[in-house]
Design a protein around this motif. Structure first.
Motif, PDB file in Angstrom:
ATOM      1  N   ARG A   4       0.831  -1.208   0.000  1.00 50.61           N
ATOM      2  CA  ARG A   4       0.000   0.000   0.000  1.00 50.61           C
ATOM      3  C   ARG A   4       0.871   1.267   0.000  1.00 50.61           C
ATOM      4  N   GLU A   5       1.921   1.284   0.816  1.00 51.20           N
ATOM      5  CA  GLU A   5       2.830   2.432   0.851  1.00 51.20           C
ATOM      6  C   GLU A   5       3.541   2.603  -0.486  1.00 51.20           C
ATOM      7  N   PHE A   6       3.946   1.471  -1.063  1.00 52.04           N
ATOM      8  CA  PHE A   6       4.618   1.495  -2.362  1.00 52.04           C
ATOM      9  C   PHE A   6       3.712   2.110  -3.419  1.00 52.04           C
ATOM     10  N   LEU A   7       2.468   1.667  -3.489  1.00 55.41           N
ATOM     11  CA  LEU A   7       1.533   2.188  -4.487  1.00 55.41           C
ATOM     12  C   LEU A   7       1.146   3.635  -4.222  1.00 55.41           C
ATOM     13  N   ASN A   8       1.139   4.056  -2.959  1.00 57.32           N
ATOM     14  CA  ASN A   8       0.805   5.451  -2.641  1.00 57.32           C
ATOM     15  C   ASN A   8       1.818   6.439  -3.192  1.00 57.32           C
ATOM     16  N   MET A   9       3.072   6.009  -3.386  1.00 61.09           N
ATOM     17  CA  MET A   9       4.068   6.925  -3.951  1.00 61.09           C
ATOM     18  C   MET A   9       3.954   7.026  -5.472  1.00 61.09           C
ATOM     19  N   MET A  10       3.124   6.208  -6.079  1.00 60.24           N
ATOM     20  CA  MET A  10       2.930   6.231  -7.529  1.00 60.24           C
ATOM     21  C   MET A  10       1.915   7.317  -7.876  1.00 60.24           C
ATOM     22  N   THR A  11       2.410   8.523  -8.103  1.00 61.69           N
ATOM     23  CA  THR A  11       1.532   9.676  -8.339  1.00 61.69           C
ATOM     24  C   THR A  11       1.403  10.049  -9.810  1.00 61.69           C
ATOM     25  N   ASP A  12       2.100   9.309 -10.683  1.00 58.60           N
ATOM     26  CA  ASP A  12       2.059   9.586 -12.119  1.00 58.60           C
ATOM     27  C   ASP A  12       1.379   8.414 -12.837  1.00 58.60           C
ATOM     28  N   THR A  13       1.101   8.627 -14.115  1.00 55.09           N
ATOM     29  CA  THR A  13       0.489   7.583 -14.937  1.00 55.09           C
ATOM     30  C   THR A  13       1.294   7.437 -16.221  1.00 55.09           C
ATOM     31  N   VAL A  14       1.522   6.193 -16.626  1.00 55.42           N
ATOM     32  CA  VAL A  14       2.206   5.910 -17.890  1.00 55.42           C
ATOM     33  C   VAL A  14       1.412   4.865 -18.656  1.00 55.42           C
ATOM     34  N   THR A  15       1.654   4.831 -19.951  1.00 55.68           N
ATOM     35  CA  THR A  15       1.057   3.822 -20.815  1.00 55.68           C
ATOM     36  C   THR A  15       2.190   3.143 -21.571  1.00 55.68           C
ATOM     37  N   ILE A  16       2.164   1.814 -21.584  1.00 58.59           N
ATOM     38  CA  ILE A  16       3.189   1.056 -22.307  1.00 58.59           C
ATOM     39  C   ILE A  16       2.503   0.191 -23.357  1.00 58.59           C
ATOM     40  N   ALA A  17       2.961   0.357 -24.600  1.00 54.68           N
ATOM     41  CA  ALA A  17       2.469  -0.452 -25.715  1.00 54.68           C
ATOM     42  C   ALA A  17       3.616  -1.340 -26.185  1.00 54.68           C
ATOM     43  N   PRO A  18       3.426  -2.653 -26.188  1.00 50.22           N
ATOM     44  CA  PRO A  18       4.521  -3.544 -26.590  1.00 50.22           C
ATOM     45  C   PRO A  18       4.814  -3.450 -28.085  1.00 50.22           C
ATOM     46  N   TYR A  19       6.104  -3.447 -28.410  1.00 51.21           N
ATOM     47  CA  TYR A  19       6.522  -3.453 -29.817  1.00 51.21           C
ATOM     48  C   TYR A  19       5.961  -4.705 -30.485  1.00 51.21           C
ATOM     49  N   ALA A  20       5.411  -4.555 -31.681  1.00 49.06           N
ATOM     50  CA  ALA A  20       4.849  -5.698 -32.409  1.00 49.06           C
ATOM     51  C   ALA A  20       5.680  -6.031 -33.645  1.00 49.06           C
ATOM     52  N   ALA A  21       5.933  -5.027 -34.474  1.00 47.48           N
ATOM     53  CA  ALA A  21       6.648  -5.268 -35.730  1.00 47.48           C
ATOM     54  C   ALA A  21       7.028  -3.928 -36.354  1.00 47.48           C
ATOM     55  N   THR A  22       7.777  -4.019 -37.441  1.00 48.64           N
ATOM     56  CA  THR A  22       8.084  -2.851 -38.256  1.00 48.64           C
ATOM     57  C   THR A  22       7.369  -3.031 -39.583  1.00 48.64           C
ATOM     58  N   ASP A  23       6.590  -2.017 -39.973  1.00 46.64           N
ATOM     59  CA  ASP A  23       5.797  -2.159 -41.197  1.00 46.64           C
ATOM     60  C   ASP A  23       6.660  -1.908 -42.438  1.00 46.64           C
ATOM     61  N   LYS A  24       6.035  -1.995 -43.614  1.00 48.63           N
ATOM     62  CA  LYS A  24       6.781  -1.852 -44.869  1.00 48.63           C
ATOM     63  C   LYS A  24       7.334  -0.449 -45.082  1.00 48.63           C
ATOM     64  N   TYR A  25       6.861   0.519 -44.276  1.00 49.02           N
ATOM     65  CA  TYR A  25       7.368   1.885 -44.356  1.00 49.02           C
ATOM     66  C   TYR A  25       8.421   2.142 -43.272  1.00 49.02           C
ATOM     67  N   THR A  26       8.898   1.088 -42.643  1.00 42.59           N
ATOM     68  CA  THR A  26       9.894   1.083 -41.555  1.00 42.59           C
ATOM     69  C   THR A  26       9.418   1.826 -40.306  1.00 42.59           C
ATOM     70  N   GLN A  27       8.112   1.855 -40.115  1.00 36.03           N
ATOM     71  CA  GLN A  27       7.543   2.435 -38.904  1.00 36.03           C
ATOM     72  C   GLN A  27       7.222   1.311 -37.925  1.00 36.03           C
ATOM     73  N   ASN A  28       7.539   1.527 -36.641  1.00 37.91           N
ATOM     74  CA  ASN A  28       7.211   0.531 -35.635  1.00 37.91           C
ATOM     75  C   ASN A  28       5.703   0.480 -35.425  1.00 37.91           C
ATOM     76  N   THR A  29       5.204  -0.726 -35.196  1.00 42.71           N
ATOM     77  CA  THR A  29       3.805  -0.905 -34.830  1.00 42.71           C
ATOM     78  C   THR A  29       3.781  -1.534 -33.435  1.00 42.71           C
ATOM     79  N   TYR A  30       2.688  -1.309 -32.714  1.00 43.78           N
ATOM     80  CA  TYR A  30       2.611  -1.708 -31.314  1.00 43.78           C
ATOM     81  C   TYR A  30       1.329  -2.471 -31.029  1.00 43.78           C
ATOM     82  N   GLY A  31       1.402  -3.284 -29.987  1.00 43.84           N
ATOM     83  CA  GLY A  31       0.240  -4.034 -29.534  1.00 43.84           C
ATOM     84  C   GLY A  31      -0.624  -3.165 -28.631  1.00 43.84           C
TER      85      GLY A  31
END
Length: 107
Positions: A4-31
């Motif tokens: 509970r103390e550990f989670l209470n110090m988490m005052t920010d929010t992040v989003t993580i999208a896993p790398y999936a592949a690189t498309d034919k235009y060499t752009q990364n795509t994500y899950g």
């Protein structure tokens, strides 16, 4: 530190999208992105990149849970500018019970 103390110090929010592949235009795509609590702070640390060169980071992001994060994943810092951060290093932090949480270092 209790969970509970550990989670209470988490005052920010992040989003993580896993790398999936690189498309034919060499752009990364994500899950499907996952949003979680985090603690974003300044830090300086050196890492070796895939080519063996030293790279430095300026941010340490403590994630509020155990999650696998890859260097090619997309990390979004909710409410920050710039919002997308380049992942330069990842550490799994353990305690006496095993893997406790993940720390991500960004440039």
């Amino acid at each position: 530190m209790a969970l509970r103390e550990f989670l209470n110090m988490m005052t920010d929010t992040v989003t993580i999208a896993p790398y999936a592949a690189t498309d034919k235009y060499t752009q990364n795509t994500y899950g499907t992105a996952v949003t979680m609590r985090a603690k974003i702070m300044g830090a300086t640390k050196l890492f070796l990149d895939a080519d063996g060169r030293q790279v430095s980071c300026t941010q340490k992001i403590i994630l509020g849970k155990k999650i696998e994060v890859g260097l090619r994943d997309q990390l979004t810092l909710v409410g920050r500018d710039p919002s997308v951060a380049e992942i330069r290093g990842v550490e799994k932090v353990s305690d006496e019970k095993g893997w406790h949480h993940t720390v991500v270092y960004c440039g």
